[in-house]
Design a protein around this motif. Structure first.
Motif, PDB file in Angstrom:
ATOM      1  N   VAL A 271      -5.922   1.670  -2.843  1.00 11.07           N
ATOM      2  CA  VAL A 271      -7.146   2.020  -2.121  1.00 11.07           C
ATOM      3  C   VAL A 271      -7.456   3.494  -2.387  1.00 11.07           C
ATOM      4  CG1 VAL A 271      -6.847   0.294  -0.311  1.00 11.07           C
ATOM      5  CG2 VAL A 271      -5.882   2.569   0.007  1.00 11.07           C
ATOM      6  N   PRO A 272      -8.731   3.873  -2.446  1.00 11.09           N
ATOM      7  CA  PRO A 272      -9.102   5.266  -2.709  1.00 11.09           C
ATOM      8  C   PRO A 272      -8.999   6.113  -1.438  1.00 11.09           C
ATOM      9  CG  PRO A 272     -11.073   3.932  -2.547  1.00 11.09           C
ATOM     10  CD  PRO A 272      -9.920   2.983  -2.423  1.00 11.09           C
ATOM     11  N   GLU A 273      -7.783   6.347  -1.019  1.00 13.19           N
ATOM     12  CA  GLU A 273      -7.520   7.128   0.186  1.00 13.19           C
ATOM     13  C   GLU A 273      -6.261   7.962   0.004  1.00 13.19           C
ATOM     14  OE1 GLU A 273      -9.119   3.615   3.242  1.00 13.19           O
ATOM     15  OE2 GLU A 273      -7.207   4.630   3.644  1.00 13.19           O
ATOM     16  N   ILE A 274      -6.202   9.081   0.718  1.00 12.17           N
ATOM     17  CA  ILE A 274      -4.984   9.850   0.925  1.00 12.17           C
ATOM     18  C   ILE A 274      -4.625   9.722   2.393  1.00 12.17           C
ATOM     19  CG2 ILE A 274      -4.020  12.194   1.065  1.00 12.17           C
ATOM     20  CD1 ILE A 274      -5.740  12.949  -1.319  1.00 12.17           C
ATOM     21  N   TRP A 275      -3.358   9.513   2.680  1.00  7.80           N
ATOM     22  CA  TRP A 275      -2.911   9.473   4.063  1.00  7.80           C
ATOM     23  C   TRP A 275      -2.050  10.688   4.360  1.00  7.80           C
ATOM     24  CZ3 TRP A 275      -1.237   4.140   6.398  1.00  7.80           C
ATOM     25  CH2 TRP A 275      -2.315   3.247   6.311  1.00  7.80           C
ATOM     26  N   GLU A 276      -2.249  11.227   5.560  1.00  4.27           N
ATOM     27  CA  GLU A 276      -1.394  12.308   6.046  1.00  4.27           C
ATOM     28  C   GLU A 276      -0.743  11.841   7.344  1.00  4.27           C
ATOM     29  OE1 GLU A 276      -1.396  17.154   6.499  1.00  4.27           O
ATOM     30  OE2 GLU A 276      -3.307  16.087   6.641  1.00  4.27           O
ATOM     31  N   VAL A 277       0.576  11.891   7.368  1.00  3.15           N
ATOM     32  CA  VAL A 277       1.352  11.435   8.521  1.00  3.15           C
ATOM     33  C   VAL A 277       2.042  12.648   9.135  1.00  3.15           C
ATOM     34  CG1 VAL A 277       3.209   9.923   9.316  1.00  3.15           C
ATOM     35  CG2 VAL A 277       1.711   9.192   7.431  1.00  3.15           C
ATOM     36  N   PHE A 278       1.707  12.966  10.368  1.00  2.00           N
ATOM     37  CA  PHE A 278       2.239  14.154  11.026  1.00  2.00           C
ATOM     38  C   PHE A 278       3.510  13.808  11.806  1.00  2.00           C
ATOM     39  CE2 PHE A 278      -2.177  15.019  10.258  1.00  2.00           C
ATOM     40  CZ  PHE A 278      -2.183  16.338   9.847  1.00  2.00           C
ATOM     41  N   TYR A 279       4.525  14.646  11.639  1.00  2.00           N
ATOM     42  CA  TYR A 279       5.787  14.428  12.347  1.00  2.00           C
ATOM     43  C   TYR A 279       6.100  15.549  13.325  1.00  2.00           C
ATOM     44  CZ  TYR A 279       7.416  17.591   8.662  1.00  2.00           C
ATOM     45  OH  TYR A 279       7.551  18.662   7.810  1.00  2.00           O
ATOM     46  N   GLY A 280       5.408  16.669  13.227  1.00  2.00           N
ATOM     47  CA  GLY A 280       5.698  17.798  14.094  1.00  2.00           C
ATOM     48  C   GLY A 280       4.979  17.692  15.424  1.00  2.00           C
ATOM     49  N   PRO A 281       5.343  18.525  16.381  1.00  2.00           N
ATOM     50  CA  PRO A 281       4.639  18.540  17.669  1.00  2.00           C
ATOM     51  C   PRO A 281       3.245  19.144  17.513  1.00  2.00           C
ATOM     52  CG  PRO A 281       6.225  20.337  17.556  1.00  2.00           C
ATOM     53  CD  PRO A 281       6.443  19.514  16.327  1.00  2.00           C
ATOM     54  N   PRO A 297      15.470   2.321  20.598  1.00  6.81           N
ATOM     55  CA  PRO A 297      14.958   3.556  21.201  1.00  6.81           C
ATOM     56  C   PRO A 297      14.737   4.635  20.148  1.00  6.81           C
ATOM     57  CG  PRO A 297      17.307   3.369  21.588  1.00  6.81           C
ATOM     58  CD  PRO A 297      16.895   2.070  20.946  1.00  6.81           C
ATOM     59  N   ALA A 298      13.508   5.122  20.041  1.00  7.76           N
ATOM     60  CA  ALA A 298      13.169   6.098  19.015  1.00  7.76           C
ATOM     61  C   ALA A 298      13.516   7.501  19.476  1.00  7.76           C
ATOM     62  CB  ALA A 298      11.670   6.025  18.701  1.00  7.76           C
ATOM     63  N   PRO A 299      13.944   8.377  18.550  1.00  6.54           N
ATOM     64  CA  PRO A 299      14.332   9.729  18.920  1.00  6.54           C
ATOM     65  C   PRO A 299      13.146  10.678  19.030  1.00  6.54           C
ATOM     66  CG  PRO A 299      14.745   9.363  16.607  1.00  6.54           C
ATOM     67  CD  PRO A 299      14.232   8.058  17.158  1.00  6.54           C
ATOM     68  N   HIS A 300      11.962  10.161  19.325  1.00  9.25           N
ATOM     69  CA  HIS A 300      10.789  11.002  19.511  1.00  9.25           C
ATOM     70  C   HIS A 300       9.960  10.393  20.640  1.00  9.25           C
ATOM     71  CE1 HIS A 300       9.960   7.899  16.547  1.00  9.25           C
ATOM     72  NE2 HIS A 300       8.785   7.814  17.109  1.00  9.25           N
ATOM     73  N   THR A 301       9.023  11.127  21.127  1.00 13.53           N
ATOM     74  CA  THR A 301       8.326  10.695  22.338  1.00 13.53           C
ATOM     75  C   THR A 301       6.985  10.023  22.071  1.00 13.53           C
ATOM     76  OG1 THR A 301       7.316  12.886  22.552  1.00 13.53           O
ATOM     77  CG2 THR A 301       9.419  12.516  23.669  1.00 13.53           C
ATOM     78  N   LYS A 302       6.471  10.123  20.862  1.00  8.91           N
ATOM     79  CA  LYS A 302       5.188   9.488  20.593  1.00  8.91           C
ATOM     80  C   LYS A 302       5.095   9.163  19.112  1.00  8.91           C
ATOM     81  CE  LYS A 302       2.830  13.974  20.279  1.00  8.91           C
ATOM     82  NZ  LYS A 302       1.728  14.795  20.816  1.00  8.91           N
ATOM     83  N   PRO A 303       4.190   8.288  18.745  1.00  2.31           N
ATOM     84  CA  PRO A 303       4.096   7.871  17.347  1.00  2.31           C
ATOM     85  C   PRO A 303       3.756   9.024  16.411  1.00  2.31           C
ATOM     86  CG  PRO A 303       2.856   6.398  18.788  1.00  2.31           C
ATOM     87  CD  PRO A 303       3.262   7.579  19.622  1.00  2.31           C
ATOM     88  N   PHE A 304       4.053   8.836  15.134  1.00  2.00           N
ATOM     89  CA  PHE A 304       3.614   9.756  14.089  1.00  2.00           C
ATOM     90  C   PHE A 304       2.141   9.458  13.812  1.00  2.00           C
ATOM     91  CE2 PHE A 304       8.086   8.662  13.252  1.00  2.00           C
ATOM     92  CZ  PHE A 304       8.680   9.917  13.272  1.00  2.00           C
ATOM     93  N   PRO A 305       1.222  10.325  14.170  1.00  2.00           N
ATOM     94  CA  PRO A 305      -0.198  10.024  13.947  1.00  2.00           C
ATOM     95  C   PRO A 305      -0.552  10.017  12.459  1.00  2.00           C
ATOM     96  CG  PRO A 305       0.067  12.251  14.796  1.00  2.00           C
ATOM     97  CD  PRO A 305       1.411  11.611  14.870  1.00  2.00           C
ATOM     98  N   VAL A 306      -1.456   9.123  12.107  1.00  6.65           N
ATOM     99  CA  VAL A 306      -1.857   8.912  10.714  1.00  6.65           C
ATOM    100  C   VAL A 306      -3.309   9.327  10.532  1.00  6.65           C
ATOM    101  CG1 VAL A 306      -2.144   7.225   8.859  1.00  6.65           C
ATOM    102  CG2 VAL A 306      -0.273   6.971  10.503  1.00  6.65           C
ATOM    103  N   ARG A 307      -3.570  10.104   9.520  1.00  2.00           N
ATOM    104  CA  ARG A 307      -4.925  10.499   9.164  1.00  2.00           C
ATOM    105  C   ARG A 307      -5.257   9.897   7.807  1.00  2.00           C
ATOM    106  NH1 ARG A 307      -6.694  16.434   7.053  1.00  2.00           N
ATOM    107  NH2 ARG A 307      -8.962  16.258   7.277  1.00  2.00           N
ATOM    108  N   LYS A 308      -6.369   9.188   7.710  1.00  2.00           N
ATOM    109  CA  LYS A 308      -6.776   8.538   6.471  1.00  2.00           C
ATOM    110  C   LYS A 308      -7.994   9.259   5.896  1.00  2.00           C
ATOM    111  CE  LYS A 308      -5.107   4.040   8.138  1.00  2.00           C
ATOM    112  NZ  LYS A 308      -5.446   2.614   8.386  1.00  2.00           N
ATOM    113  N   ILE A 309      -7.850   9.777   4.680  1.00  5.60           N
ATOM    114  CA  ILE A 309      -8.917  10.534   4.031  1.00  5.60           C
ATOM    115  C   ILE A 309      -9.452   9.720   2.853  1.00  5.60           C
ATOM    116  CG2 ILE A 309      -9.510  12.660   2.815  1.00  5.60           C
ATOM    117  CD1 ILE A 309      -7.118  13.978   4.235  1.00  5.60           C
ATOM    118  N   THR A 310     -10.739   9.416   2.866  1.00  2.85           N
ATOM    119  CA  THR A 310     -11.358   8.692   1.752  1.00  2.85           C
ATOM    120  C   THR A 310     -11.543   9.629   0.570  1.00  2.85           C
ATOM    121  OG1 THR A 310     -12.524   7.228   3.272  1.00  2.85           O
ATOM    122  CG2 THR A 310     -13.383   7.367   1.026  1.00  2.85           C
ATOM    123  N   THR A 311     -11.213   9.141  -0.643  1.00  2.00           N
ATOM    124  CA  THR A 311     -11.345   9.930  -1.869  1.00  2.00           C
ATOM    125  C   THR A 311     -12.292   9.223  -2.833  1.00  2.00           C
ATOM    126  OG1 THR A 311      -9.379   8.853  -2.784  1.00  2.00           O
ATOM    127  CG2 THR A 311      -9.063  10.956  -1.650  1.00  2.00           C
TER     128      THR A 311
END
Length: 510
Positions: A271-281, A297-311
């Motif tokens: 797909v013509p996209e770049i994804w950025e997945v954030f792991y930091g606070p 049980p995950a060692p973090h408090t919330k999901p890794f948010p995903v940003r989808k950039i169309t190219t």
């Protein structure tokens, strides 16, 4: 299907059995690299989920003619057209049983070494920042070398078909190694012991480590997922199914870390996209897709948010500028490249890069009053040098063939680039960083493939692979360009110096 050496018995069988069963043909010619169950090894998985999205030559022509810029050879001289047709049809048949590979299956594959005991300090007396790993693909081992004496401290087995480059933890103690069939291995350089391993995918491309050393991201072709592992214990933190904005499934060509942004950046194949997945606070405020499956049980408090950039085009090979704001991308169509601004999520420039540049091997250095980036090309006899301020091509340096790897060091006046493809694969060019001219062409062993340069911590020595089954790692004086010694190795490919990798040393691809 890659078969670099065809045995006499297999050849005789091929000649004497023109109407052989495609199952037999697969076993004789393909499974060595693509796996007994067609789920991948050195080569990709050969199942409808991957073959159905092939762009470029169709499957029959790939079997018959091979594939440029890969290790896939041609079988047209060994098989009749009817046998090739039958084999292609067999490969496009669904597997009777495609195993699911989600978090439960991944965790069930985890193997921790019961004999491993962490060491408080290294069990050797070498400089821990000058340890260098040499990946030996001939027999699936890694040699751990003292970067000063080149003594072998250990030589340990790896999963089958290591791919994508090992990744070191931030302090340089642990190394994580991934194989084409999805195994991720953790090894303690201080103790010289394997910690454990886990199969994060069935057919995988590469891994990236977060800048804080907490997370390992695994890019998968099969299934279409990104797996994130906790580096501490190789447990599954999350599994992300990869689908474009319109719902189209996609393989991941590669995953990269972007330390200043506290994110992973994904190159997508389909797909013509770049994804950025954030792991930091406190990630930046973008429009996120919260569709992670968090395995607890995950060692973090919330999901890794995903940003989808169309190219504007499919981009499956990346290079980042020093700030990690801009990503240079190239499509395997070889038509050129683009610059995407990750802050605004838009294309800002086009790149004059025909000939399928290998941006993942690109490097930068200071040239006059600007910073330049250089990349070899997989289909052109050239190295392109790009001004990182104007994004214009400064020069195209003619070489004796298409190349694959480039390396330099901040203490070296030279750039080294191989000629990996074509009849001159035994050549290594040395280019002056300021004049942008080839100052020396090395041919260390006539007819043998020469590839992949790495430098020692201080840049004093350059290490070059003779990429043959009975190969060697050659140690050069990086200033005089004279050969110092050779260490016999089994088809050595990449070499990775701890200091150069964890400090993002100039001249090292990241």
């Amino acid at each position: 299907m890659t078969r670099l050496i065809v045995s006499l018995s297999a050849l005789l069988m091929t000649v004497s059995a023109p109407f052989a069963d495609p199952v037999v043909d697969y076993a004789e010619n393909c499974q060595e690299c693509h796996g007994v169950n067609r789920l991948g090894g050195i080569g990709p998985a050969l199942i409808p989920q991957t073959l159905g999205r092939m762009r470029g030559p169709n499957l029959v022509s790939v079997i018959r003619d091979g594939r440029a810029a890969t290790q896939m050879p041609a079988f047209g001289d060994l098989m009749s057209d009817s046998r090739i047709d039958a084999l292609a049809a067999f490969l496009q048949e669904p597997l009777v049983d495609v195993p699911p590979w989600g978090a439960e299956e991944i965790m069930a594959s985890r193997i921790l070494n019961e004999d491993y005991q962490p060491a408080n300090k290294p069990v050797w007396s070498s400089d821990p920042m000058n340890i260098t790993l040499a990946v030996e693909t001939g027999d699936h081992h890694v040699s751990v070398l003292d970067g000063d004496t080149f003594e072998t401290l250990d030589r340990f087995p790896t999963p089958f078909a290591v791919h994508g480059g090992p990744k070191f933890s931030p302090e340089g103690r642990y190394v994580f190694i991934m194989s084409r069939d999805g195994w991720v291995q953790k090894y303690d350089l201080y103790a010289l012991k394997e910690v454990g391993r886990i199969r994060a995918g069935l057919n995988s491309r590469n891994i990236a480590m977060s800048h804080d050393g907490k997370w390992i991201a695994v890019a998968n072709y099969l299934p279409n997922t990104l797996t994130i592992l906790a580096a501490e214990n190789l447990s599954v933190a999350a599994v992300q199914e990869i689908k474009g904005k319109d719902g189209t499934p996609s393989r991941i060509s590669a995953v990269y870390q972007a330390p200043p942004r506290k994110s992973f950046v994904l190159a997508l194949k389909d797909v013509p996209e770049i994804w950025e997945v954030f792991y930091g606070p406190n990630p930046p405020h973008y429009g996120f897709a919260h569709d992670w499956r968090i395995e607890g049980p995950a060692p973090h408090t919330k999901p890794f948010p995903v940003r989808k950039i169309t190219t504007p085009d499919y981009l499956d090979d990346f290079f980042f500028d020093q700030s990690y704001e801009y990503v240079m991308g190239a499509s395997r169509s070889g038509a050129g490249g683009q610059v995407i601004d990750l802050v605004i999520g838009q294309k800002t420039a086009d790149l004059d890069l025909p000939g399928m540049p290998h941006l993942g091997s690109g490097i930068t250095w200071q040239h006059g009053d600007t910073t330049v980036m250089a990349t070899p090309h997989l289909k052109d006899n050239a190295v392109s040098v790009i001004d990182m301020q104007t994004w214009k091509t400064v020069k195209r340096i003619e070489t004796l063939g298409p190349g694959f790897f480039m390396r330099s060091h901040e203490n070296s006046p030279y750039v080294w680039v191989d000629v990996f493809f074509g009849p001159n694969r035994d050549v290594m060019h040395v280019i002056d960083k300021q004049s942008l001219e080839i100052v020396k062409t090395l041919r260390p062993e006539k007819g043998a493939t020469v590839a992949h340069v790495e430098f020692t911590r201080n840049g004093r020595h350059a290490l070059v692979s003779i990429w043959e089954d009975e190969g060697a790692m050659i140690v050069y004086d990086a200033q005089t360009l004279e050969e110092i010694r050779r260490l016999p190795m089994k088809k050595p490919s990449g070499k990775y110096n701890v200091w150069n990798k964890i400090t993002f040393s100039e001249g090292t691809s990241h």
